[in-house]
Design a protein around this motif. Structure first.
Motif, short mmCIF file in Angstrom:
data_model
loop_
_atom_site.label_atom_id
_atom_site.label_comp_id
_atom_site.label_asym_id
_atom_site.label_seq_id
_atom_site.Cartn_x
_atom_site.Cartn_y
_atom_site.Cartn_z
N GLU A 58 -35.64 30.53 5.63
CA GLU A 58 -35.08 29.11 4.71
C GLU A 58 -36.16 28.54 3.94
OE1 GLU A 58 -32.82 26.79 7.54
OE2 GLU A 58 -33.08 24.98 6.22
N ALA A 59 -37.29 28.60 4.31
CA ALA A 59 -38.42 28.02 3.51
C ALA A 59 -38.76 28.59 2.19
CB ALA A 59 -39.79 27.91 4.21
N GLN A 60 -38.52 30.00 2.27
CA GLN A 60 -38.60 30.82 1.04
C GLN A 60 -37.42 30.53 0.29
OE1 GLN A 60 -39.07 34.45 2.82
NE2 GLN A 60 -41.04 34.67 2.04
N VAL A 61 -36.09 30.42 0.49
CA VAL A 61 -34.89 29.97 -0.13
C VAL A 61 -35.15 28.83 -0.97
CG1 VAL A 61 -32.39 29.65 0.18
CG2 VAL A 61 -33.60 31.44 1.47
N MET A 62 -35.68 27.57 -0.11
CA MET A 62 -35.79 26.35 -0.71
C MET A 62 -36.73 26.50 -1.89
SD MET A 62 -33.26 25.16 1.05
CE MET A 62 -33.09 23.74 0.27
N LYS A 63 -37.87 27.11 -1.72
CA LYS A 63 -38.90 27.32 -2.67
C LYS A 63 -38.34 28.03 -3.81
CE LYS A 63 -43.89 27.97 -2.70
NZ LYS A 63 -44.01 27.58 -4.08
N ILE A 64 -37.59 29.23 -3.99
CA ILE A 64 -37.36 29.68 -4.90
C ILE A 64 -36.29 28.99 -5.61
CG2 ILE A 64 -35.17 31.04 -3.90
CD1 ILE A 64 -36.55 33.50 -5.46
N ARG A 65 -35.62 28.08 -4.96
CA ARG A 65 -34.82 27.18 -5.59
C ARG A 65 -35.49 25.96 -6.40
NH1 ARG A 65 -30.14 24.44 -1.66
NH2 ARG A 65 -30.10 26.47 -1.02
N HIS A 94 -35.48 27.92 -9.61
CA HIS A 94 -33.86 27.69 -10.19
C HIS A 94 -32.88 28.69 -9.80
CE1 HIS A 94 -35.48 23.99 -12.25
NE2 HIS A 94 -36.26 24.86 -12.71
N VAL A 95 -33.22 29.44 -8.57
CA VAL A 95 -32.42 30.43 -8.11
C VAL A 95 -31.75 29.83 -6.79
CG1 VAL A 95 -32.39 32.71 -7.05
CG2 VAL A 95 -34.09 32.28 -9.01
N TYR A 96 -30.48 29.87 -6.85
CA TYR A 96 -29.69 29.38 -5.70
C TYR A 96 -28.86 30.65 -4.81
CZ TYR A 96 -30.31 25.10 -8.08
OH TYR A 96 -30.71 23.93 -8.91
#
Ligand code: PMP
Length: 406
Positions: free
Chosen positions: A363-370, A374-376
């Motif tokens: 989850e932390a990586q998902v939030m960071k790449i977002r 700007h990758v969702y």
């Protein structure tokens, strides 16, 4: 009473869509919702759907009267053949199937859940895969069918946790309801092999469990409609009593038109036909009290295509275009990550099938790449492969590489 209604959280997936829309970056990449996009990141109206639409528009007899309660027979009969493997299916030949047109796949899962909540005499608990499509929890919760889960995904191999799945199904009390994704599992992109399906069927038979198939991606797993129904066909051939929720959202690109179907199949028995007649009568009452009559447009389109051999062949071609582009993106993404030497193994990107890939990002990586790129994608690290295209795949591979290294 209004003040006792608490504020509910926003639906995570549709919240993600909103956040993407609000993002002003020209680089933004939408890998959230499971809807097909073409190589220009645009929704794709299938050419065969356009043709069927034109035929319908030019029909001077067409009107907007109510559909029958169970939906349009020319649609539901072909929908049954599609999932059961054609008119020679033993269930169809022996008149052991009843079909009700629903509000897409969601409505079909709901109608099945509601029906089982009323009439299932076994262990009234549904076992869902961990993870699964998030809505399964809410739908069964709404009709007060308790939920348990069975292991499905191995974090180590990023493939199927077959032993975990088998032992949970074996350990469930006799006559439990087991929810199975017919093909192209959401969110993992991991399906059992046919041999594994046979073993699952054997275990379920030994426990007298009730199979509830959810089929939202027929045509997206192998690209072949008649291969993607093999699991369901096997269970029917084994004589199971079962239900199927079928969506035409993805394989026809009819997302918002809500074309779907619910099928109930009884086991082979001398009184099977009268059982199915009684079931159909109760399903009609449930349907009447909830939606009265299903919507026309999507069912007319899908029905027109499925009843015309030429249009059917064109549909298959359109499906191959969609699944083929997704496979190309899988190959390309894996190659790019391996070229970049991104830490970890990436074979799962091409091993996984269907519309989604479970990247393994936390989850932390998902939030960071977002926030950084700007990758969702959804918080569980799922990406919709159809959101990738030749214009953004390099950018995405680099962003993924960076977030894995950070
Ligand atoms: N089941 C699964 C597993 C799904 O992924 C979906 C679509 N996201 C559905 C059912 C139903 O979708 P719809 O109601 O749009 O047909």
């Amino acid at each position: 009473t209004a003040e006792v209604v608490p504020q509910a959280p926003e639906d995570p997936l549709f919240g993600l869509m909103r956040a993407f829309k609000a993002d002003q970056s020209p680089d933004k990449v939408d890998l959230g919702i499971g809807a097909y996009r073409d190589n220009n990141a645009k929704p794709w109206v299938l050419p065969v759907v356009k043709k069927a639409d034109e035929t319908l528009r030019n029909d001077p007899e067409l009107n907007h009267e109510y559909a029958p309660i169970a939906g349009l027979p020319f649609f539901t009969s072909k929908a049954a053949e599609l999932i059961l493997g054609g008119p020679d299916s033993p269930a169809i030949k022996e008149k052991r199937v009843t079909s009700v047109q629903t509000i897409s796949g969601t409505g079909a899962v709901h109608l099945g859940a509601l029906f089982l909540a009323r009439y299932w005499t076994g262990n009234k608990k549904v076992y869902i895969s961990n993870p699964t499509w998030a809505n399964h929890n809410q739908i069964f919760g709404n009709v007060n069918v308790p939920i348990a889960s069975y292991p499905y995904f191995s974090k180590e191999t990023k493939g199927l946790d077959f032993d975990g799945m088998k032992s949970a199904i074996l350990g469930a009390p006799d006559r439990s309801i087991i929810l199975l994704h017919a093909c192209a599992h959401n969110p993992t992109g991991v399906d059992p092999t046919f041999e594994q399906w046979k073993e699952i069927a054997q275990i379920m038979r030994s426990k007298n469990h009730f199979p509830f198939f959810d089929c939202a991606y027929q045509g997206f797993a192998t690209g072949d409609l008649m291969k993607d129904n093999l699991a369901v066909r096997h269970f029917v051939e084994q004589g199971f009593e079962l239900v199927i929720a079928q969506s035409f959202a993805k394989n026809f690109g009819l997302y918002g038109e809500r074309a779907g179907c619910f099928h109930a199949v009884t086991g082979p028995a001398p009184d099977a036909e009268s059982t199915i007649t009684r079931m159909a009568s109760q399903l009609a009452i449930l349907q009447r009290s909830e939606i009265s009559n299903p919507p026309l447009y999507g069912a007319r389109i899908a029905g027109t295509v499925m009843n015309d051999p030429k249009l059917f062949a064109e549909w298959e071609e359109n499906l191959r275009t969609m699944s083929g582009r997704i496979i190309d993106m899988r190959k390309s993404l894996r190659a790019k990550l391996e070229e970049l030497g991104t830490p970890g193994t990436w074979n799962h990107i091409t091993d996984q099938i269907g519309m989604f890939s479970f990247t393994g990002l936390n989850e932390a990586q998902v939030m960071k790449i977002r926030s950084d790129a700007h990758v969702y994608m959804t918080k569980n690290g799922r990406i919709s492969m159809a959101g990738l295209n030749t214009g953004n795949i390099d950018y995405f591979a680099k962003a993924l590489d960076k977030v894995v290294r950070d």
